[in-house]
Design a protein around this motif. Structure first.
Motif, PDB file in Angstrom:
ATOM      1  N   THR A  59      13.364 -20.955  38.647  1.00 45.11           N
ATOM      2  CA  THR A  59      14.392 -21.732  37.955  1.00 45.11           C
ATOM      3  C   THR A  59      14.060 -21.907  36.472  1.00 45.11           C
ATOM      4  O   THR A  59      12.943 -22.270  36.123  1.00 45.11           O
ATOM      5  CB  THR A  59      14.559 -23.116  38.604  1.00 45.11           C
ATOM      6  OG1 THR A  59      14.960 -22.944  39.954  1.00 45.11           O
ATOM      7  CG2 THR A  59      15.614 -23.943  37.866  1.00 45.11           C
ATOM      8  N   SER A  88      25.095 -14.968  30.535  1.00 41.87           N
ATOM      9  CA  SER A  88      24.440 -13.704  30.863  1.00 41.87           C
ATOM     10  C   SER A  88      25.195 -12.525  30.271  1.00 41.87           C
ATOM     11  O   SER A  88      26.430 -12.506  30.272  1.00 41.87           O
ATOM     12  CB  SER A  88      24.369 -13.541  32.389  1.00 41.87           C
ATOM     13  OG  SER A  88      23.899 -12.251  32.703  1.00 41.87           O
ATOM     14  N   PHE A  94      25.305 -15.595  35.249  1.00 41.54           N
ATOM     15  CA  PHE A  94      25.196 -17.037  34.984  1.00 41.54           C
ATOM     16  C   PHE A  94      25.917 -17.352  33.685  1.00 41.54           C
ATOM     17  O   PHE A  94      25.996 -16.518  32.783  1.00 41.54           O
ATOM     18  CB  PHE A  94      23.739 -17.528  34.946  1.00 41.54           C
ATOM     19  CG  PHE A  94      22.838 -16.830  33.947  1.00 41.54           C
ATOM     20  CD1 PHE A  94      22.740 -17.279  32.636  1.00 41.54           C
ATOM     21  CD2 PHE A  94      22.082 -15.727  34.324  1.00 41.54           C
ATOM     22  CE1 PHE A  94      21.902 -16.644  31.725  1.00 41.54           C
ATOM     23  CE2 PHE A  94      21.239 -15.088  33.421  1.00 41.54           C
ATOM     24  CZ  PHE A  94      21.148 -15.539  32.114  1.00 41.54           C
ATOM     25  N   SER A  96      26.751 -21.112  31.425  1.00 34.91           N
ATOM     26  CA  SER A  96      26.732 -22.575  31.388  1.00 34.91           C
ATOM     27  C   SER A  96      28.099 -23.165  31.059  1.00 34.91           C
ATOM     28  O   SER A  96      28.330 -24.348  31.284  1.00 34.91           O
ATOM     29  CB  SER A  96      25.728 -23.053  30.335  1.00 34.91           C
ATOM     30  OG  SER A  96      26.184 -22.706  29.034  1.00 34.91           O
ATOM     31  N   GLU A 106      20.752 -25.220  34.181  1.00 41.53           N
ATOM     32  CA  GLU A 106      19.718 -24.557  34.970  1.00 41.53           C
ATOM     33  C   GLU A 106      20.297 -23.361  35.707  1.00 41.53           C
ATOM     34  O   GLU A 106      21.461 -23.371  36.130  1.00 41.53           O
ATOM     35  CB  GLU A 106      19.133 -25.519  36.025  1.00 41.53           C
ATOM     36  CG  GLU A 106      18.297 -26.635  35.439  1.00 41.53           C
ATOM     37  CD  GLU A 106      17.637 -27.492  36.513  1.00 41.53           C
ATOM     38  OE1 GLU A 106      17.241 -28.618  36.197  1.00 41.53           O
ATOM     39  OE2 GLU A 106      17.525 -27.016  37.677  1.00 41.53           O
ATOM     40  N   HIS A 107      19.455 -22.331  35.850  1.00 43.82           N
ATOM     41  CA  HIS A 107      19.817 -21.191  36.693  1.00 43.82           C
ATOM     42  C   HIS A 107      18.577 -20.755  37.450  1.00 43.82           C
ATOM     43  O   HIS A 107      17.488 -20.705  36.887  1.00 43.82           O
ATOM     44  CB  HIS A 107      20.358 -20.028  35.862  1.00 43.82           C
ATOM     45  CG  HIS A 107      20.679 -18.822  36.694  1.00 43.82           C
ATOM     46  ND1 HIS A 107      21.793 -18.766  37.504  1.00 43.82           N
ATOM     47  CD2 HIS A 107      20.015 -17.647  36.873  1.00 43.82           C
ATOM     48  CE1 HIS A 107      21.803 -17.599  38.143  1.00 43.82           C
ATOM     49  NE2 HIS A 107      20.737 -16.895  37.770  1.00 43.82           N
TER      50      HIS A 107
END
Ligand code: CU
Length: 133
Positions: A59, A88, A94, A96, A106-107
């Motif tokens: 993470t 991304s 991903f 945000s 968070e990813h």
């Protein structure tokens, strides 16, 4: 009398210097978006590359540290924070969405590799996450 007045001014300047930071350290943050990030290109995200391992849960936590400054004693030179995104380069992996100044994202990565990302608002901002097994 004169020297006492001078001392008061000196203390005031010291306090103003200390209060100019509005970017407190946030526990657990791995990567911070830097002040003035939209002009920083590949230095907009730090550290970059950021390296982690899947064995250590995979993470990554980002924080938008581009929160602006309060300026001097009377706000002189104050700057506003800037909204950014963590997006991304691989579409859909991903994103945000709009990340307000001070907000975190968070990813969790599930496969090793080098993951390139950018800010969708300021596409010259680029970063890399390196995920080891
Ligand atoms: Cu941005």
């Amino acid at each position: 009398m004169y020297s006492r007045h001078f001392a008061t001014i000196a203390v005031g300047l010291l306090l103003a210097g200390c209060s100019s930071s509005t970017d407190p350290t946030t526990p657990g943050v791995d990567v911070s978006i830097q002040t003035g990030a939209e002009t920083r290109g590949s230095s907009a995200f730090a550290p970059s590359p950021f390296t982690l391992s899947l064995a250590d849960d995979g993470t990554v936590k980002w924080r938008n540290g581009d929160v602006g400054t309060t300026g001097g004693a009377y706000g002189t030179g104050a700057t506003a924070g800037t909204t950014h995104t963590i997006t991304s380069d691989t579409q859909g992996l991903f994103d945000s969405g709009s990340l307000a100044p001070g907000a975190t994202f968070e990813h969790t990565f599930t496969a090793p590799g080098s993951y390139h990302y950018h800010c969708s608002i300021h596409p010259t901002m680029t970063g890399v996450i390196v995920v080891n097994p």
